[in-house]
Structure formats: C-alpha cells, structure tokens
Design an enzyme around this catalytic site. Structure first.
Site, PDB file in Angstrom:
ATOM      1  N   GLU A   1       5.172  -0.567  13.518  1.00  0.00           N
ATOM      2  CA  GLU A   1       6.102   0.099  14.190  1.00  0.00           C
ATOM      3  C   GLU A   1       5.521   1.553  14.387  1.00  0.00           C
ATOM      4  O   GLU A   1       5.197   2.216  13.467  1.00  0.00           O
ATOM      5  CB  GLU A   1       7.496   0.255  13.415  1.00  0.00           C
ATOM      6  CG  GLU A   1       8.532   1.180  14.223  1.00  0.00           C
ATOM      7  CD  GLU A   1       9.425   1.521  13.367  1.00  0.00           C
ATOM      8  OE1 GLU A   1       9.873   0.785  12.434  1.00  0.00           O
ATOM      9  OE2 GLU A   1       9.729   2.689  13.408  1.00  0.00           O
TER      10      GLU A   1
ATOM     11  N   LYS B   1       0.952  -1.243   0.119  1.00  0.00           N
ATOM     12  CA  LYS B   1      -0.019   0.164  -0.159  1.00  0.00           C
ATOM     13  C   LYS B   1       1.029   1.104   0.065  1.00  0.00           C
ATOM     14  O   LYS B   1       1.835   1.613   0.929  1.00  0.00           O
ATOM     15  CB  LYS B   1      -0.871   0.021   1.193  1.00  0.00           C
ATOM     16  CG  LYS B   1      -1.363   1.115   1.745  1.00  0.00           C
ATOM     17  CD  LYS B   1      -2.521   1.680   0.867  1.00  0.00           C
ATOM     18  CE  LYS B   1      -2.996   3.006   1.342  1.00  0.00           C
ATOM     19  NZ  LYS B   1      -2.217   4.379   1.356  1.00  0.00           N
TER      20      LYS B   1
ATOM     21  N   CYS C   1      11.156   7.946  13.998  1.00  0.00           N
ATOM     22  CA  CYS C   1      10.669   7.313  15.265  1.00  0.00           C
ATOM     23  C   CYS C   1      11.645   6.990  16.308  1.00  0.00           C
ATOM     24  O   CYS C   1      11.382   6.487  17.433  1.00  0.00           O
ATOM     25  CB  CYS C   1       9.926   6.008  14.854  1.00  0.00           C
ATOM     26  SG  CYS C   1      11.101   4.873  14.011  1.00  0.00           S
TER      27      CYS C   1
ATOM     28  N   GLY D   1      -3.048   4.574  13.237  1.00  0.00           N
ATOM     29  CA  GLY D   1      -3.167   3.694  11.935  1.00  0.00           C
ATOM     30  C   GLY D   1      -2.837   2.471  12.291  1.00  0.00           C
ATOM     31  O   GLY D   1      -3.590   1.575  11.950  1.00  0.00           O
ATOM     32  N   GLY D   2      -1.700   2.196  13.198  1.00  0.00           N
ATOM     33  CA  GLY D   2      -1.154   0.748  13.430  1.00  0.00           C
ATOM     34  C   GLY D   2      -2.279   0.258  14.339  1.00  0.00           C
ATOM     35  O   GLY D   2      -2.559  -1.282  13.809  1.00  0.00           O
TER      36      GLY D   2
ATOM     37  N   GLU E   1       4.163  11.079  22.041  1.00  0.00           N
ATOM     38  CA  GLU E   1       5.164  11.561  20.765  1.00  0.00           C
ATOM     39  C   GLU E   1       4.529  12.533  20.051  1.00  0.00           C
ATOM     40  O   GLU E   1       3.219  12.670  19.733  1.00  0.00           O
ATOM     41  CB  GLU E   1       5.283   9.924  19.940  1.00  0.00           C
ATOM     42  CG  GLU E   1       6.060  10.213  18.771  1.00  0.00           C
ATOM     43  CD  GLU E   1       6.041   9.087  17.466  1.00  0.00           C
ATOM     44  OE1 GLU E   1       7.027   9.028  17.231  1.00  0.00           O
ATOM     45  OE2 GLU E   1       4.776   8.845  17.312  1.00  0.00           O
TER      46      GLU E   1
ATOM     47  N   GLY F   1       4.046   3.879  10.844  1.00  0.00           N
ATOM     48  CA  GLY F   1       3.422   5.140  10.909  1.00  0.00           C
ATOM     49  C   GLY F   1       2.677   5.412  12.081  1.00  0.00           C
ATOM     50  O   GLY F   1       3.503   5.249  13.085  1.00  0.00           O
ATOM     51  N   SER F   2       1.781   6.085  12.102  1.00  0.00           N
ATOM     52  CA  SER F   2       0.933   6.473  13.256  1.00  0.00           C
ATOM     53  C   SER F   2       0.622   5.374  14.213  1.00  0.00           C
ATOM     54  O   SER F   2       0.107   4.359  13.756  1.00  0.00           O
ATOM     55  CB  SER F   2      -0.234   7.508  12.875  1.00  0.00           C
ATOM     56  OG  SER F   2      -1.071   6.828  12.453  1.00  0.00           O
ATOM     57  N   ARG F   3       0.483   5.813  15.746  1.00  0.00           N
ATOM     58  CA  ARG F   3      -0.452   4.618  16.487  1.00  0.00           C
ATOM     59  C   ARG F   3      -1.780   4.406  16.047  1.00  0.00           C
ATOM     60  O   ARG F   3      -2.236   3.281  16.081  1.00  0.00           O
ATOM     61  CB  ARG F   3       0.014   5.464  17.732  1.00  0.00           C
ATOM     62  CG  ARG F   3      -0.326   4.391  18.854  1.00  0.00           C
ATOM     63  CD  ARG F   3      -0.034   5.268  20.186  1.00  0.00           C
ATOM     64  NE  ARG F   3      -0.508   4.650  21.460  1.00  0.00           N
ATOM     65  CZ  ARG F   3       0.018   4.850  22.573  1.00  0.00           C
ATOM     66  NH1 ARG F   3       1.230   5.554  22.472  1.00  0.00           N
ATOM     67  NH2 ARG F   3      -0.383   4.058  23.824  1.00  0.00           N
TER      68      ARG F   3
HETATM   69  N1  LIG Z   1       6.576   6.495  14.652  1.00  0.00           N
HETATM   70  C1  LIG Z   1       6.663   6.626  13.470  1.00  0.00           C
HETATM   71  O1  LIG Z   1       7.833   6.163  12.960  1.00  0.00           O
HETATM   72  C2  LIG Z   1       5.985   7.634  12.686  1.00  0.00           C
HETATM   73  C3  LIG Z   1       4.938   8.330  12.886  1.00  0.00           C
HETATM   74  N2  LIG Z   1       3.878   8.782  12.187  1.00  0.00           N
HETATM   75  C4  LIG Z   1       2.887   9.548  12.568  1.00  0.00           C
HETATM   76  O2  LIG Z   1       2.007   9.398  11.727  1.00  0.00           O
HETATM   77  C5  LIG Z   1       1.542  10.696  11.525  1.00  0.00           C
HETATM   78  C6  LIG Z   1       0.689  10.749  10.305  1.00  0.00           C
HETATM   79  O3  LIG Z   1       1.922  10.451   9.396  1.00  0.00           O
HETATM   80  P1  LIG Z   1       1.564   9.319   8.068  1.00  0.00           P
HETATM   81  O4  LIG Z   1       2.780   8.669   7.807  1.00  0.00           O
HETATM   82  O5  LIG Z   1       0.771   9.697   7.312  1.00  0.00           O
HETATM   83  O6  LIG Z   1       1.043   7.788   9.022  1.00  0.00           O
HETATM   84  P2  LIG Z   1      -0.286   7.158   8.942  1.00  0.00           P
HETATM   85  O7  LIG Z   1      -0.546   6.265   9.946  1.00  0.00           O
HETATM   86  O8  LIG Z   1      -1.413   8.105   9.109  1.00  0.00           O
HETATM   87  O9  LIG Z   1      -0.515   6.489   7.804  1.00  0.00           O
HETATM   88  C7  LIG Z   1       0.154   5.546   7.235  1.00  0.00           C
HETATM   89  C8  LIG Z   1      -0.336   4.662   6.130  1.00  0.00           C
HETATM   90  O10 LIG Z   1      -1.352   3.892   6.725  1.00  0.00           O
HETATM   91  C9  LIG Z   1      -2.443   4.194   6.197  1.00  0.00           C
HETATM   92  N3  LIG Z   1      -3.487   4.335   7.302  1.00  0.00           N
HETATM   93  C10 LIG Z   1      -3.718   4.902   8.396  1.00  0.00           C
HETATM   94  N4  LIG Z   1      -4.567   4.730   8.995  1.00  0.00           N
HETATM   95  C11 LIG Z   1      -5.191   3.855   8.728  1.00  0.00           C
HETATM   96  C12 LIG Z   1      -6.636   3.290   8.867  1.00  0.00           C
HETATM   97  N5  LIG Z   1      -7.342   3.655  10.056  1.00  0.00           N
HETATM   98  N6  LIG Z   1      -7.116   2.163   7.957  1.00  0.00           N
HETATM   99  C13 LIG Z   1      -6.255   1.937   7.086  1.00  0.00           C
HETATM  100  N7  LIG Z   1      -5.186   2.454   6.511  1.00  0.00           N
HETATM  101  C14 LIG Z   1      -4.731   3.455   7.468  1.00  0.00           C
HETATM  102  C15 LIG Z   1      -2.397   5.170   5.386  1.00  0.00           C
HETATM  103  O11 LIG Z   1      -3.239   5.461   4.426  1.00  0.00           O
HETATM  104  C16 LIG Z   1      -0.892   5.638   4.781  1.00  0.00           C
HETATM  105  O12 LIG Z   1      -0.921   4.660   3.930  1.00  0.00           O
HETATM  106  C17 LIG Z   1       2.385  11.704  11.934  1.00  0.00           C
HETATM  107  O13 LIG Z   1       1.947  12.975  12.142  1.00  0.00           O
HETATM  108  C18 LIG Z   1       3.283  11.059  13.073  1.00  0.00           C
HETATM  109  O14 LIG Z   1       2.415  11.511  14.245  1.00  0.00           O
HETATM  110  C19 LIG Z   1       4.431   8.960  10.926  1.00  0.00           C
HETATM  111  C20 LIG Z   1       5.399   8.341  10.334  1.00  0.00           C
HETATM  112  C21 LIG Z   1       6.408   7.691  11.155  1.00  0.00           C
HETATM  113  O1  LIG Z   2      16.503   6.264  12.375  1.00  0.00           O
HETATM  114  C1  LIG Z   2      16.352   5.409  11.693  1.00  0.00           C
HETATM  115  O2  LIG Z   2      17.262   5.434  10.551  1.00  0.00           O
HETATM  116  C2  LIG Z   2      15.094   4.763  11.288  1.00  0.00           C
HETATM  117  C3  LIG Z   2      13.932   5.411  11.888  1.00  0.00           C
HETATM  118  C4  LIG Z   2      12.623   4.961  11.529  1.00  0.00           C
HETATM  119  O3  LIG Z   2      12.422   3.603  11.725  1.00  0.00           O
HETATM  120  C5  LIG Z   2      11.468   5.658  11.671  1.00  0.00           C
HETATM  121  O4  LIG Z   2      11.562   7.006  11.732  1.00  0.00           O
HETATM  122  O5  LIG Z   2      10.512   5.095  11.149  1.00  0.00           O
END
Ligand SMILES: NC(=O)C1=CN([C@@H]2O[C@H](COP(=O)(O)OP(=O)(O)OC[C@H]3O[C@@H](n4cnc5c(N)ncnc54)[C@H](O)[C@@H]3O)[C@@H](O)[C@H]2O)C=CC1
Ligand SMILES: O=C(O)CCC(=O)C(=O)O
Length: 524
Positions: free
Chosen positions: A262, A181, A299, A242-243, A389, A238-240
C-alpha cells in the site's frame, strides 16, 4: 523493560551494531540501543518459519482462533507502557494511540471470529459422474495458507499497521507464519508488541518460528527478507519508492512472490454544487479537520478536493483559510518525513498556477504546518506534478469550470484508495454520472464523510488500483485481507479418509458450494 534485542523464533538476539530510537518531538535519543538485525537473523527466522509453517498451517481452526485472541489479550495487558512508548517514538497523541491499540486488538479478535467461521476456505465439492463421457472426476477444493509471510511495519500506524497490525493479523488468520521487518522509527514499540505475541505463541504451544521480528535501519535487511526463498508473500505499507523496490526484488527472485504494497494515494473529494451552495462553511471546517488529522500522516488524507468555480467555492476557500489559521503545527513521525513534507510543499507551491489559500500555525522543525493550495482544473491537467502525494497536512483545491472538467480530472488521476462525493439529493443525477469513473479509480467510494479513518469490518476495502496499492484486487484492512495469503487446492478422487476433514461427505461446514449450488448448513 526494553532489551533492544530482536526476536528470532523465540530467541532474543543482539545484532550487528546498534541504532537509536528518537523522541519524535524533541529529537532526543530514547534508550536502550537497538540491535541491527543481521542477514543470519533473517535466514534463521525464515528457516524457523518454514518449519513452524508445517504445524501452524495445519492447526485446527479453533486453535488458530484461540492464538489470535490470546495475542490480543497479551497486547491489551501491555497497558499504558505501550501507549507511552509509542507516543514518544511517533509523536502521535495519547488519544490517537489509545484508539489505535483498541483497533489493533479488535482486528485480531475479528480475525479470530473469521477463522472460526471458515467461509474464507471457499469449500467446493463437485461430485463424480462416472456415466458422463468422459467420466467426471470427484473434485473438492479448499484454500490453504501460502506459507511464511514477510510483513513491513508502517511508520504512521505504530500499532495497527505494524508488528501486530492488519497484515500480521490476516496472515496469521490465513494460517501463515510471520517474519516482521520492524520499522526503525518505533523499535521500542515493536519490541513490546513482539514480546506479547511471543508469549501467546509459547502459551499456545506453537513452534517458536511462528513469529519473528527483525528491526534495523539498513534497506539490505528488508531486501534479504523479501529474497529469502522460504518467504511466500509480502505485506507492506509505506512509500511508493520502497514498495516499488520490494516489488522489483520479489519479481527478480528465482521463485517470484506477490507483494501486497500500500503506497501512495491522494484520495480525491468532490464537492457537488448543490451541497457546496448549502454548506460551504461546514464543509471547509470538516475538510481542514480531515487533512490535518494526525499531522496529515494518513494514506487516506484528502490530498485533492474538486469543486466547480462559483460564488460558493469562493466562500468555501475563505472559510478554509480561516479554519487553517487555527490548526496547530503537529509533531511529525520522523525528521525524514518532516523534511520530505517541507520539500513537497515547496515543490507544489512552485508549480505554475498554484496559489496558496492559507496555512496553519507555525511550529518547530519537527512539526508539519498545514498548507492548502488551489489551482484551476486546466492548470492541474497541464502538469502531472500536481498529483504527487505529499505526506503531511496539505491539500489542493482544484477549481474546475464545470462538472465535465471535474470528470476529466478524475479520469486523469492515478489509482486511489478512496474517492468521496459530498452531495444532496439535487446532486444525485450528476453524481450518478461520476460513479463509473470513481469505481475505476478507487477501492472505496464514500458519500458525505471524509476519507481518514478506516473501519475494520467484513465489507471494508482498503486497497485500490496502482499506485494506491500494488494489487488492486485486494485489501489490507478488514477480513477480506485474509485472501491475500491463501491459495486454492483441488483434491481429485481422493479417498475420503485422505481428504481434509472439512471436505469429507460427513463434514458439516457452515457454507460450501456443492455441484455449483451454495449450501448453508441448514440445507445439508
Ligand atoms: N502512503 C502511505 O500510507 C505512507 C507513505 N509514506 C511515505 O513514505 C515516506 C517515508 O516514510 P517511511 O514510513 O519510512 O516509509 P519507507 O517506505 O521509506 O519505509 C518503510 C519500510 O520499508 C523499508 N524500505 C523502504 N525502502 C526500501 C528498499 N528500497 N529496500 C528495502 N527496504 C526498504 C524501510 O526500511 C522501512 O522498514 C514518507 O515521507 C511518505 O512519503 C509513509 C508511510 C505511509
Ligand atoms: O485512515 C486509516 O485509518 C488508515 C490509513 C492507512 O492505512 C495509512 O495511513 O497507512
């Protein structure tokens, strides 16, 4: 060069409506229009993956490794077109994306070596003993691929955690077909990488269903993918929210499947008193460098730093303020992420006991401005909102009254990807007391460095207890990640000709466990 189409098992398809890629810095639209993948695309990609699985999952290991290497070569061959497109879509600088491209192809090649090594199959043989009562059967075990894997590309690593990122590389290495996706923040980057992998699939003579990439903005797309009965496991960064939503969907299926998500981590860093006394200014500058790297969109960002209240801590805070003043505002990945960052900062600043230490330079609304706050250990412990976070260039310095309070704060924190100790030898006795807590909290414990930057190696763990990940028994970076997409199968009393080749008596696998004893090739 770009078509805006989705890759469904070798076929480039238009979808149901379109969405637009956005230049992260200017907010302008970037052509072409991108197709929103449909539920039919999901069904067709998953059906083709299930068919392809029969071939791809059974490939000789050398052929699987060859495919991984060719995929890496094809991505390399995209050259600067790939870097330029990823820069525009993500707002990340050239040097970072060049490095990320190297990491992406490097991890595909490392997995190719790992596939050939075969140690991950964990071969075990227990010979029969007919004289035992009851008779002991002949048992032979290996690990096989779980089946097609759904991979959600992450916004913050448009190459290394996206279409051909760590989840895809480890799923392919395990022998699993992949349906990605694509993240809607970088559809052009996704299409370029999808094309490279599709060429590798075709040139290796693999079934087209081995790999598909479906991009779109609607959550229904991701839900349909996780719900498809042919998908056997999910990788997500991605986000908590979403996960958690995808974990819930996977658990509610008629046949539930594992989701390796993650999600959220604030990566506590402890400045031990001896080290802080010696190097307050140096630590301050490195801390600000780490928390503002890539606009803090890691992250592994050091979101919380723990110190013991002292004159050295005051010096440290003054140096942090000074260093922050020189940090330029940096473009964030999407307007949604910069809005979420600003509102996170506002919430943190409003918590009882939060004081602003300093800020970075101001920038446009697309940018994240660095912020550091401070609070006492007791204020922190009184309000769980302090440990939310905030995705971006911010952090909080928690000033504890003593090391016991440091231990108490660490003990109260949720699961983390990393924990870090800055220390000198005089701190080792106190550090030893903290280590058992750190082990319980995180997947990686770091000494005298900063958590941002993850090496892709055999011993790396990029995982940790919830909510850092959905399953703290695994990693999403490094060769150990292959284990997420394998399951063990035992073959009892099978005639030798029907056994997998590597489990036969005349096979010479490099390492196996025979009647409980580890055997290296040289012993057999
Ligand atoms: N801890 C980490 O590594 C990360 C955290 N984030 C957090 O996520 C927030 C939004 O960023 P995004 O990268 O767009 O993450 P996101 O979690 O919103 O989206 C990531 C993917 O999952 C899909 N998705 C999300 N929620 C879903 C649901 N309920 N059902 C089905 N599919 C779903 C989205 O369409 C996208 O393809 C950021 O502001 C940040 O807080 C984002 C990237 C990394
Ligand atoms: O710090 C890194 O190289 C990886 C970090 C990571 O997995 C993320 O930000 O989603």
């Amino acid at each position: 060069m770009l078509t805006g189409k989705n890759l469904v098992a070798g076929e480039w398809r238009n979808g149901d409506g379109t969405f637009t890629a956005v230049d992260a810095a200017s907010g302008d639209a970037l052509g072409p229009d991108f197709a929103e993948a449909t539920k039919q695309d999901v069904a067709d990609a998953c059906a083709a993956a299930a068919e392809a699985q029969k071939v791809f999952g059974a490939l000789p290991l050398a052929e699987r490794a060859k495919f991984l290497r060719l995929a890496a070569d094809k991505i390399d061959a995209l050259g600067d077109d790939l870097t330029r497109r990823a820069m525009a879509e993500s707002g990340l600088p050239e040097a970072r994306l060049t490095g990320e491209r190297g990491r992406t192809v490097g991890q595909l090649r490392l997995f190719a070596e790992e596939v050939e090594d075969g140690g991950w199959q964990d071969l075990r043989i227990d010979h029969a003993d007919p004289s035992r009562t009851p008779p002991k059967p002949d048992l032979r075990m290996r690990k096989i691929p779980v089946g097609p894997v759904a991979v959600f590309g992450a916004s913050n690593f448009p190459l290394a955690f996206s279409v051909a990122g760590g989840d895809t590389a480890s799923a392919f290495a395990a022998g699993c077909c992949v349906v990605v996706k694509g993240h809607p923040a970088h559809p052009g980057t996704s299409e370029l990488v999808a094309g490279a992998i599709a060429e590798a699939v075709s040139e290796c003579g693999l079934p087209a269903g081995t790999f598909s990439v479906l991009s779109g903005t609607d959550y229904a797309l991701g839900e349909a993918l996780v719900s498809d009965p042919r998908i056997a496991a999910v990788g997500f960064t991605g986000s908590r929210a979403g996960g958690l939503a995808l974990m819930k969907r996977a658990a509610e299926r008629e046949v539930p499947i594992p989701v390796y998500a993650e999600m959220s981590s604030i990566n506590p860093v402890v400045l031990m008193p001896g080290k802080l006394e010696q190097s307050a200014e140096e630590l301050a500058s490195a801390y600000v460098g780490s928390l503002s790297l890539g606009a803090g969109q890691f992250c592994t960002n050091p979101g919380i730093l723990l110190t013991v209240e002292s004159e050295a801590t005051s010096r440290f805070l003054v140096a942090v303020k000074d260093a922050l003043g020189a940090v330029p505002a940096q473009t964030m990945l999407t307007s949604g992420i910069s809005d979420a960052y600003r509102s996170g900062i506002e919430t943190l600043g409003g918590l009882s006991g939060a004081e602003l230490v300093g800020v970075g330079e101001e920038g446009s609304s697309a940018c994240g401005r660095a912020h550091v706050y401070t609070a006492t250990g007791s204020d922190f412990l009184a309000d769980p909102a302090f440990e939310q976070e905030i995705f971006g260039p911010s952090s909080i310095v928690v000033r504890c009254k003593d090391l016991r309070e440091v231990a108490q704060v660490l003990d109260e924190l949720e699961g983390q990807l990393t924990t870090t100790l800055h220390m000198i030898e005089a701190d080792y006795d106190d550090a030893a007391k903290l280590l058992p807590i750190l082990e319980q909290r995180a997947g990686r414990i770091i000494a005298n460095a900063w958590p941002t930057g993850v090496d892709v190696t055999h011993a790396m763990v990029h995982g940790g207890p919830f909510p850092a990940t959905s399953d703290g028994r695994s990693t999403s970076v490094g060769t150990l990640a292959i284990g997420r997409f394998l399951r063990p199968v035992s073959y009892q009393d099978l005639p030798s000709v029907l056994l997998p080749q590597r489990l036969r008596d005349d096979a010479r696998p490099k390492l196996s466990r025979i009647n409980g004893e580890w055997r290296a090739l040289s012993d057999t």
